[in-house]
Design a protein around this motif. Sequence first.
Motif, mmCIF file in Angstrom:
data_model
loop_
_atom_site.group_PDB
_atom_site.id
_atom_site.type_symbol
_atom_site.label_atom_id
_atom_site.label_comp_id
_atom_site.label_asym_id
_atom_site.label_seq_id
_atom_site.Cartn_x
_atom_site.Cartn_y
_atom_site.Cartn_z
ATOM 1 N N LEU A 14 7.845 -7.339 15.042
ATOM 2 C CA LEU A 14 6.816 -8.376 14.950
ATOM 3 C C LEU A 14 7.406 -9.653 14.355
ATOM 4 O O LEU A 14 7.057 -10.761 14.782
ATOM 5 C CB LEU A 14 5.641 -7.886 14.106
ATOM 6 N N ALA A 15 8.301 -9.491 13.400
ATOM 7 C CA ALA A 15 8.946 -10.660 12.802
ATOM 8 C C ALA A 15 9.754 -11.427 13.854
ATOM 9 O O ALA A 15 9.816 -12.659 13.836
ATOM 10 C CB ALA A 15 9.846 -10.233 11.646
ATOM 11 N N ALA A 16 10.356 -10.682 14.787
ATOM 12 C CA ALA A 16 11.139 -11.313 15.836
ATOM 13 C C ALA A 16 10.271 -11.924 16.929
ATOM 14 O O ALA A 16 10.698 -12.841 17.633
ATOM 15 C CB ALA A 16 12.092 -10.290 16.454
ATOM 16 N N PHE A 46 7.909 3.839 8.838
ATOM 17 C CA PHE A 46 8.035 3.512 10.257
ATOM 18 C C PHE A 46 7.369 2.167 10.556
ATOM 19 O O PHE A 46 7.915 1.322 11.270
ATOM 20 C CB PHE A 46 7.409 4.614 11.106
ATOM 21 N N ILE A 47 6.181 1.985 10.001
ATOM 22 C CA ILE A 47 5.460 0.725 10.222
ATOM 23 C C ILE A 47 6.265 -0.444 9.670
ATOM 24 O O ILE A 47 6.428 -1.475 10.341
ATOM 25 C CB ILE A 47 4.065 0.789 9.575
ATOM 26 N N GLU A 48 6.799 -0.268 8.456
ATOM 27 C CA GLU A 48 7.493 -1.372 7.795
ATOM 28 C C GLU A 48 8.874 -1.640 8.395
ATOM 29 O O GLU A 48 9.224 -2.787 8.664
ATOM 30 C CB GLU A 48 7.636 -1.051 6.301
ATOM 31 N N ASN A 49 9.628 -0.576 8.653
ATOM 32 C CA ASN A 49 11.038 -0.754 9.001
ATOM 33 C C ASN A 49 11.331 -0.736 10.494
ATOM 34 O O ASN A 49 12.387 -1.202 10.922
ATOM 35 C CB ASN A 49 11.883 0.335 8.316
ATOM 36 N N GLN A 76 1.841 -9.384 7.611
ATOM 37 C CA GLN A 76 2.182 -10.263 8.726
ATOM 38 C C GLN A 76 1.239 -10.036 9.907
ATOM 39 O O GLN A 76 0.754 -10.986 10.533
ATOM 40 C CB GLN A 76 3.623 -10.042 9.171
ATOM 41 N N ALA A 77 0.974 -8.763 10.200
ATOM 42 C CA ALA A 77 0.041 -8.457 11.294
ATOM 43 C C ALA A 77 -1.345 -9.002 10.984
ATOM 44 O O ALA A 77 -2.021 -9.573 11.857
ATOM 45 C CB ALA A 77 -0.018 -6.947 11.511
#
Length: 433
Positions: free
Chosen positions: A233-235, A224-227, A263-264
């Motif tokens: 967050l990438a957007a 869930f965190i990754e997908n 990334q976070a």
Amino acid sequence: MKIKSTLLGLAAVLMAGVVQAQDGWNWPSDPAQEAKARELNAAYTDYMKSEQYVDATKPLSWLLVNVPELNESLYINGTKIYDGAADAVSDEAQKRVYQDSVIALYEKRGELYDNESKWIENKAYYGYQYYKSDKEKLKGAIKDFEKAMELNGTINYQLTAAYFDLVYRNYAYNKAYTPEEILEIHDKIQAMLAEAEAGGKDVTSQKGTLEQLLVAMELIDCDFIENTMGPKLAADPSNEKLANQIFNYSVQYKCFSSDAFLQALEIIDNNNPTFATSQVRAMRYLQEKDYEKAEPVLEKAMTLAENDAQKAEVKFELAKIYGAKGQKSAARAAAKEAAAMDESKSKDAWKLIGDLYMGSMNDCKGGESRAKDYSIYIAAYNAYQRAGDNTGMANAKARFPSKEELFTESLQVGSTINTGCWISESVTLATRD
């Protein structure tokens, strides 16, 4: 789901005390009606004082129907009476009538006196008690909690678990939220609890109940965190709130290898760096052997370190980076600095130095003197000895020059020789045999 006992023991929070003497009495202008109102007002308060709540509902009901604006005390005392009456009866249908009357009194009070901010939390908690297992009616209690937060900016920290339990139930019964919305509510409550804790309150029970409920919802895992959270967050990489959510949940659920976590972490460390964020960020880069990224982050961590132990950790990691990049002299210097800063790093530092020496034959081999070439293994042995690494010592000794090689070069065991090369150490000659 079983909720902690504190969730159900908040009666002290409810301010439904006996109220009699208040300004603003509006007695009927008709003398007979006034007399009846005074008689029934006295009657219901007497019943209430003696905790005869069912009996108190009869005169109170007449007053609420016939003189609803008599005084706000009708509504303040009325909630206490109808709640007590609900507890006093065993018939479920009658119990629900009394419970509904409590909520109706709050709503009428709001219409007449426009002071919701004073009592909206109480209404919300009564709604929680009455309707938490009713998949339709619990929605009203949730709205009351949200109204309390809208009017007052927060809710009593003791009520936070009740509110989140309603959210949990609304999700379970009605699929009323997306996972992201639940996490946003959870974070909002956590902020309230943090503020209460900063004010000296013990919020351990509330925090525990929140986490128990969140786990029960089975919303969050590494996928869930990754997908789900990661692409958002990438957007929108400027979304620090989302970055903090991902970071906190990644730590909680041990999802350290995900791209979303990295990334976070990068966003948090860039905007509000601490020793911990910089150190963990560098460790992730080191796992990926991305030394060019890891080195400047470790150098930043050095400036954020609060004590010599932390500085020694950073120096030792820098030593490993320098070694991996072939900067062996810099690696040795950094390892020695780490050992000097923190004695507990000494063994690791000297083992690293021993490894650097062991891997330096190609760098240092001159080909003119086997004794000199192989003396780097004696230097490695000495380093491993300081590290207490018996395996390293044995491996190094197996590569010492032989007695014959020393004899051929007219050298003797016990004499000294300089290794030369970048190692440049004077060692006492010894043989492998």
